[in-house]
Structures are given as structure tokens and as C-alpha cells.
Design a protein around this motif. Structure first.
Motif, PDB file in Angstrom:
ATOM      1  N   ALA A  91      57.470  51.045  57.949  1.00 27.22           N
ATOM      2  CA  ALA A  91      56.179  50.619  58.844  1.00 27.22           C
ATOM      3  C   ALA A  91      55.500  51.885  59.464  1.00 27.22           C
ATOM      4  N   PHE A  92      56.168  53.186  59.207  1.00 23.94           N
ATOM      5  CA  PHE A  92      55.117  54.586  59.372  1.00 23.94           C
ATOM      6  C   PHE A  92      53.806  54.609  57.932  1.00 23.94           C
ATOM      7  N   ARG A  96      52.434  51.632  56.831  1.00 31.83           N
ATOM      8  CA  ARG A  96      51.915  51.071  57.272  1.00 31.83           C
ATOM      9  C   ARG A  96      51.208  51.459  58.398  1.00 31.83           C
ATOM     10  N   ARG A  97      51.332  51.734  59.482  1.00 28.94           N
ATOM     11  CA  ARG A  97      50.814  52.292  60.150  1.00 28.94           C
ATOM     12  C   ARG A  97      49.754  53.474  60.692  1.00 28.94           C
ATOM     13  N   SER A 157      46.754  51.676  58.222  1.00 23.95           N
ATOM     14  CA  SER A 157      46.548  50.042  58.494  1.00 23.95           C
ATOM     15  C   SER A 157      45.359  51.201  59.821  1.00 23.95           C
ATOM     16  N   ALA A 158      45.422  52.608  60.248  1.00 22.86           N
ATOM     17  CA  ALA A 158      44.355  53.399  61.522  1.00 22.86           C
ATOM     18  C   ALA A 158      43.258  53.823  60.266  1.00 22.86           C
TER      19      ALA A 158
END
Length: 718
Positions: free
Chosen positions: A706-707, A709-710, A713-714
Motif C-alpha cells: 500500500a505504501f 502504490r501510494r 501514485s502521488a
């Protein structure tokens, strides 16, 4: 993502309702009350010791009185074995109705039970059991018979379940130990007025069951009744020795100094020692203890250690707080500044210009930024010119931003990692359910074997979660043979656990221990595994692979993998795993002391401070997430994009330290003797640490995923 949340909520609600429906006891309910004169059945269970992992059924011991099978006690016939749940069987329980007659409100000063003849082989085994400090567990109204103690300040009384089979005394003249068996017990049944209308009609509830064992010599007894002449003044105990008690041994008359030929023969001509058994029963009213709090007497020791539990929580909060501050700095300042500095907007002409400086060929194997892929989809051709011309307002591209084209590349052996993650989610669901149900009191000591039974049920039902997450991770890695993934997910971890336990069972069988799992129970476990869990894994995998599909990545991997530069010593896999595992271990090691004491030392005891355990578990999960995120960020900053397996191993790395802690506990705290018992300790400890590592490794993997991807994505969104 909406499909994920709906799916999880529906299944969680269904399993919670199912579990509550099967739980038979909640404190304050299921009260059994007795009238004066009503018979109370007493059950024999097993014997156990803190020096060995082998348990034995009390009724099968050759030196105790076997049930006659002729007495009817409250609708039960003595000698009848009770039907046990799966958890009771796995924990070694073997419960049988005894011949002891207990009548509510009627004291019995002394009663004769039987005289049991024991040969030399039985005496040898009895000595071994007494030498290993074995204790017996009897049960009345679902309460284990207890030895009573007083706290150090003499303000409160508390119970320790079980009582000694006998005791050992050292003969200074013969320079050898002498063994005495407890052949008389004083049973004290403590009762309280029944709550509600039952109490108005004179009914009573049992709130305590105390056992006071005593060893009484076979001589000086009434030949007609077999009872000792004076119960209070006993000079000698019942020694387990043919010569010490014999009047005839193999036909040769041997008299002691104070014996005569007219005395009752304790050893016959065949060398059989006769052990007489007697008992006393007393009923005493306990006004201060209510039925709903009757188990509190067994947990006074844990209540007195509440300060240590709070110290453990404080220790965990401090460590977790420091980690939270580090993660906040990473997210709030470092990463955010990296993302903002990565792109700068030039409002002139409404175009976005990238102002970056390419690293020197000496510092990076990549000499151009022509393959920035999806990160440069919105940039125009003028941005390429700005990369080399505007040197004063540019920022150097370094660290995790350079490996955007490789960070989501499928890992090696992804077909193994996906089933491990799926099985880890299965364990997460099981552990969460057990802790929650324990905190609400559904799982408690009165629900004998309930923790194991409900845990197995939750594990089997959670197979659907295992298949779901395994299939999605597998498809994210580019897998296509999802039926093969179903087979691996459903058989890998359960198969390894079952195979190990099956092999260990042969060693326990050889010792004739009640801890050995019966063959029928093994067949039942296989049926649960293959007929229920495996189909649920298939259903979850079908839903995750076909209906929901893979997770989307913000950046597609490059065709050619990027070369990974030489890593610093602290970012290498082994060093990172060992260092990172210390932090979660530091969070839980104080609470582990109580868990280990309950599991290995107090075999009859119960770990019952689940409120503290739940808080520590929550802090542990937060710590594992934060440690994995920090370790993954450091790895990406060192331009190493092999983070998939690394995050899983870092998340579960504290299991290595826990296993070393188990080894230390074995050599320093325990007094386990025998090869089989030592092997059982280390193998079971290894399995427990492996399960824990799989659980926390899955949490770390999903948190790191999740980290990653985050943050990427940002960048794409800016």
C-alpha cells in the motif's frame, strides 16, 4: 476496492454470528445449581507436569482405583468417558466419571474407596511420575480441583489447579530418594446461594473445589473397613517400596522392627504392593464469592501482576510512538518534498515543464530519461531541452524516484509468495477472532478446549479469505493458472503443519501419552482440511481472480530491468531482517513472559488477561506496519526494487528473535527432561514462531504494498 470491502464485511458478519451461536458459555449464564441431598458427579481428567510435555489419563494409571462402572451419579455411570470437543482432545483431556460420591451439604469425615494392587513395573512408573512432579486434575461442576495458597501479604487466597500425585523424600542414610504416594484426599466443596429464584428455593451453586492430598501408611487400619484408625495423627506415609512395606516377599518372611505376623499384609507372595485409597468430603459456604466470579480465584496471580502488564503496554507505546514519529517525518516531509520537487509547474503557456538534472554516467548506469514511461505522459518536448539547459533551478533525480520503472516488476517465486500471503490473511482472521471473542468472554476457562476448537473453526472458515487474497496477489504478479494456485494455497501451510504434527504423534504414541492424537481425530482433521477448507479456498480464489482481478499499478515496468547499485551493509537482506525484527520483539517480549508461563510452566493454568493482550497486539500490528514501511523506504532509496519478498521477511522477522527467546526460556526457566519432551518443545515452538512470522509477514507485505502504490501514485498524479 468497493467489492473488497463488501466481501469482507459479509463474511466477517456471517462467521461472527456462527461463532457466537456455537459458544456454550458466557459468564453469568449456564448456571448449574444443586439442592441439598443431590448427588454431584466428580470427574477424573489427566495428569501433567511442568517438566515434561507428556500427559496421561488419570483413569489409566495402574496404581489408582479404576472406576467400578456400577455407581450411578446424577444420571452418569462411573467409568463412563465423556464426549469431548476437538479442542479437548487436542490438548490431551480424557475425562471419565469417577466412583467418588459427593452429596450436596453432606460432610463425610472419611470413606473407603478401594485397595489397588501394584506390581514392580507399576511402582517404577509411579516413582517416575512423582519424581517428575506430576499433578492430577479432577473436575467438579466444570471447576478443576485446586491447591489453595495465600498471597505473600496473607490478604487473599488463590488457587492453583491440580494437586500432587505424591512427594519425594531423600534418605540420608541410604543416600537415595524415597517416594510416597498421596492415597488420601480431603475434598472441600465451597458453595454459594444460587442467584434468583433458585436461591429462594434453597438451591446452591459451587464456587470452589479444593483438594488436600495426604499420604497415609497402609498399616494401623481396621481390617473390616480398611480405614485408618486415626486420620489426624499419621506417623508414616505410603511409601512406594516393596521392601519397606512388605511382610511377605516371594515367600520369604521379612519383619520390620515394629511389625508382627498378625499385621495386614501389604505385599502378597507375588510381590504386589496393595495401596488403600480413602477420601473425606466437606461442604463449606463461601459468602464472598459469586458464581459469576468463581474463576477469579485462579487468576489472582495474574491480577497481582497487572502493574507489569501496564509496564509492557507503556514499553510498547514508547517504541511505537518513536516509530510513528519517524514514519510521520518520512511521509510529511521527506516524501512530500520529493514529490513536490520532482515536478514544478510553469504557468507560462499552460504547460508543465520538468526541471531536473540527470545524474552523471559515473553515478548512474542510466544516461538519459527517455524511458520515464507513464511519469512523463503529460510532458512536452520542451521539457527535454530544459533538462540540460537550466542548471540553476533543477533538482537531481535520486533514490526511489529513479526506480519507478522497476518497482512493480513481479518478484521471483511469486507463485510461492502469493499462497503465503493468502495463508497469512487466513491466520490474521483467525487470530483477530480469537482475541475479540476472548475479550468479550465467549472464550474462557469454563469453555474447556474452546480456544483450540474455535481457533480451528475460524481457520477453516477463513480459507475463503486465504483464497481471495492469494488469487489477487497471484494475478497481480501476472499468474494465469489460478487453479494451480488454489491447490498450493490450500495445501502448502496446512499440509506442512499437519505433516509435522503427524510425525510428532508417533513419538507421543510410543509414550502411551494422552497427548497423542487419536487416529479418528486425525481423520476428522483431514476431513476438515480437504472437504471444507479446500473448497472454501477455491471459492475465494475464483472470486478474487475472476470477479475482482488484480490490483492496478500506477507505473508499468520497463522491459529491461535496471541495474541495482552496491548496497550499504545495513540495507542488505540479512542485516535488515535481523535489525528490523528487534523492534516488534521489544514491543511484546514482556507480555511473552506471561504467555510462556501459562503455556509451559502452568500446564493447568489459564492465560486470562486478554484485555492487555489485545492492546499489545494492536500496538504490535502498528509497529510491524511502521517498521516494514521504514525498511521498504530505505531499500527503495538505495535504488533496490526487490522489495516484495523483503517486506514479507521484514514483517515476520521478529519470529526469529521469539524463537531464540524460546530457546533461552527452555534452558533458563524450564526444567524439561527427556528427549521426546524436549523435541516437542522445540518443534511446537518452531511451528508457533512460523505461524506468527507468516501472520506478521503478511501484514508487513500488505502495508509495504500500500505504501509503494501510494507514493508512486502521488508522483503520477502531480
Amino acid at each position: 476496492m468497493h467489492a473488497d470491502s463488501r466481501f469482507c464485511r459479509i463474511l466477517a458478519s456471517f462467521v461472527t454470528l456462527l461463532t457466537f451461536a456455537n459458544a456454550f458459555y458466557i459468564p453469568g449464564y449456564s448456571i448449574k445449581s444443586y439442592r441439598d441431598g443431590e448427588t454431584i458427579p466428580m470427574f477424573w481428567n489427566k495428569i501433567y507436569s511442568d517438566q515434561t510435555q507428556l500427559q496421561y489419563a488419570y483413569s489409566e494409571l495402574p496404581f489408582v482405583c479404576p472406576p467400578s462402572g456400577r455407581k450411578a451419579l446424577s444420571g452418569l455411570t462411573s467409568g463412563t468417558s465423556l464426549t469431548l470437543n476437538l479442542g479437548e482432545v487436542l490438548r490431551g483431556d480424557r475425562i471419565m466419571v469417577s466412583d467418588y460420591e459427593l452429596v450436596m451439604g453432606e460432610d463425610q469425615e472419611i470413606r473407603y474407596l478401594c485397595s489397588q494392587q501394584v506390581d514392580a513395573k507399576g511402582l517404577k512408573w509411579a516413582k517416575q511420575l512423582i519424581g517428575n512432579h506430576y499433578e492430577a486434575e479432577w473436575i467438579v461442576d466444570n471447576l478443576p480441583g485446586a491447591t489453595s495458597f495465600v498471597t505473600t501479604d496473607k490478604s487473599r487466597k488463590y488457587y492453583a489447579a491440580g494437586f500432587k500425585l505424591g512427594y519425594e523424600d531423600f534418605d540420608r542414610f541410604a543416600m537415595e530418594p524415597r517416594y510416597y504416594i498421596n492415597n488420601h484426599v480431603t475434598l472441600v466443596i465451597r458453595y454459594h446461594r444460587a442467584p434468583g429464584r433458585g436461591g429462594d428455593h434453597g438451591k446452591k451453586v459451587i464456587v470452589g473445589f479444593e483438594v488436600f492430598p495426604k499420604s497415609i501408611e497402609a498399616g494401623n487400619r481396621d481390617p473390616a473397613t480398611g480405614l485408618p484408625e486415626d486420620l489426624n495423627s499419621v506417623e508414616h506415609g505410603m511409601e512406594l517400596d516393596l521392601r519397606a512395606n512388605a511382610t511377605y516377599v516371594h515367600g520369604n518372611v521379612t519383619y520390620s522392627d515394629d511389625s508382627s505376623a498378625s499385621e495386614v499384609e501389604e505385599v502378597d507372595s507375588n510381590g504386589l504392593l496393595t495401596i488403600p485409597y480413602t477420601y473425606s468430603v466437606y461442604f463449606r459456604e463461601e459468602e464472598k464469592v459469586e458464581w459469576g466470579s468463581r474463576w477469579d480465584m485462579y487468576f489472582v496471580d495474574q491480577e497481582d501482576s497487572s502493574k507489569i502488564h501496564w509496564l509492557a503496554i507503556l514499553n510498547s507505546l514508547v517504541i511505537s510512538g518513536l516509530l510513528t514519529a519517524v514514519v510521520a517525518v518520512i511521509f510529511g516531509r521527506t516524501i512530500r518534498s520529493d514529490i513536490k520537487g520532482y515536478k514544478s509547474e510553469d504557468m507560462e503557456g499552460g504547460k508543465t515543464k520538468l526541471k531536473r538534472k540527470v545524474r552523471s554516467p559515473l553515478r548512474s548506469p542510466r544516461k538519459s530519461l527517455e524511458k520515464l514511461g507513464g511519469l512523463l505522459d503529460h510532458a512536452d518536448a520542451d521539457a527535454e531541452g530544459d533538462l540540460s539547459s537550466d542548471d540553476e533551478s533543477v533538482e537531481e533525480i535520486t533514490g526511489w524516484k529513479l526506480i519507478h520503472g522497476d518497482v512493480f516488476r513481479a518478484p521471483a517465486y511469486g507463485s510461492i509468495l502469493a499462497p503465503l500471503v493468502g495463508s497469512g490473511m487466513q491466520l490474521v482472521f483467525m487470530a483477530t477472532g480469537l482475541v475479540v471473542l476472548s475479550c468479550f468472554g465467549v472464550l474462557n476457562p469454563s469453555f474447556r478446549g474452546g480456544f483450540v476448537s474455535v481457533g480451528l473453526a475460524l481457520f477453516v472458515v477463513a480459507g475463503i479469505f486465504s483464497g481471495y487474497f492469494s488469487a489477487r496477489v497471484y494475478k497481480t504478479f501476472g499468474g494465469v493458472l489460478w487453479q494451480k494456485n488454489v491447490l498450493i494455497t490450500g495445501t502448502l501451510i496446512p499440509g506442512l503443519l499437519f505433516s509435522t504434527i503427524f510425525v510428532l504423534n508417533f513419538f507421543v504414541w510410543a509414550q502411551a501419552s494422552s497427548t497423542a492424537i487419536p487416529f479418528g481425530t486425525l481423520i476428522a482433521l483431514v476431513a476438515l482440511w480437504l472437504l471444507i477448507q479446500l473448497p472454501l479456498v477455491y471459492v475465494g480464489s475464483w472470486y478474487g481472480f475472476v470477479i475482482v482481478g488484480a490490483w492496478d499499478h500506477p507505473v508499468k515496468p520497463n522491459v529491461i530491468p535496471r541495474q541495482i547499485p552496491v548496497q550499504s551493509w545495513y540495507t542488505k537482506s540479512i542485516q535488515t531482517i535481523l535489525i528490523a525484527g528487534l523492534i516488534p520483539f521489544a514491543v511484546i517480549f514482556i507480555e511473552l513472559l506471561f504467555v510462556f508461563k501459562s503455556m509451559w510452566e502452568d500446564k493447568s493454568g489459564f492465560y486470562y488477561v486478554f484485555g492487555f493482550l489485545a492492546v499489545v497486539c494492536v500496538i504490535l500490528v502498528i509497529t510491524v506496519v511502521e517498521v516494514t514501511v521504514v525498511a521498504t523506504y530505505m531499500q527503495l532509496c538505495s535504488e533496490n526494487y526487490h522489495w516484495w519478498w523483503q517486506s514479507f521477511l521484514v514483517g515476520g522477522s521478529s519470529s526469529l528473535w521469539i524463537f531464540m527467546y524460546c530457546a533461552w526460556y527452555y534452558f533458563v526457566k524450564l526444567h524439561i527432561t527427556g528427549f521426546v519432551s524436549s523435541m516437542l518443545f522445540f518443534v511446537y515452538s518452531f511451528l508457533a514462531c512460523a505461524v506468527y512470522g507468516l501472520l506478521t509477514g503478511t501484514i508487513g507485505f500488505l502495508a509495504a504494498y500500500a505504501f509503494v502504490r501510494r507514493i508512486y501514485s502521488a508522483i503520477k498524479a502531480d
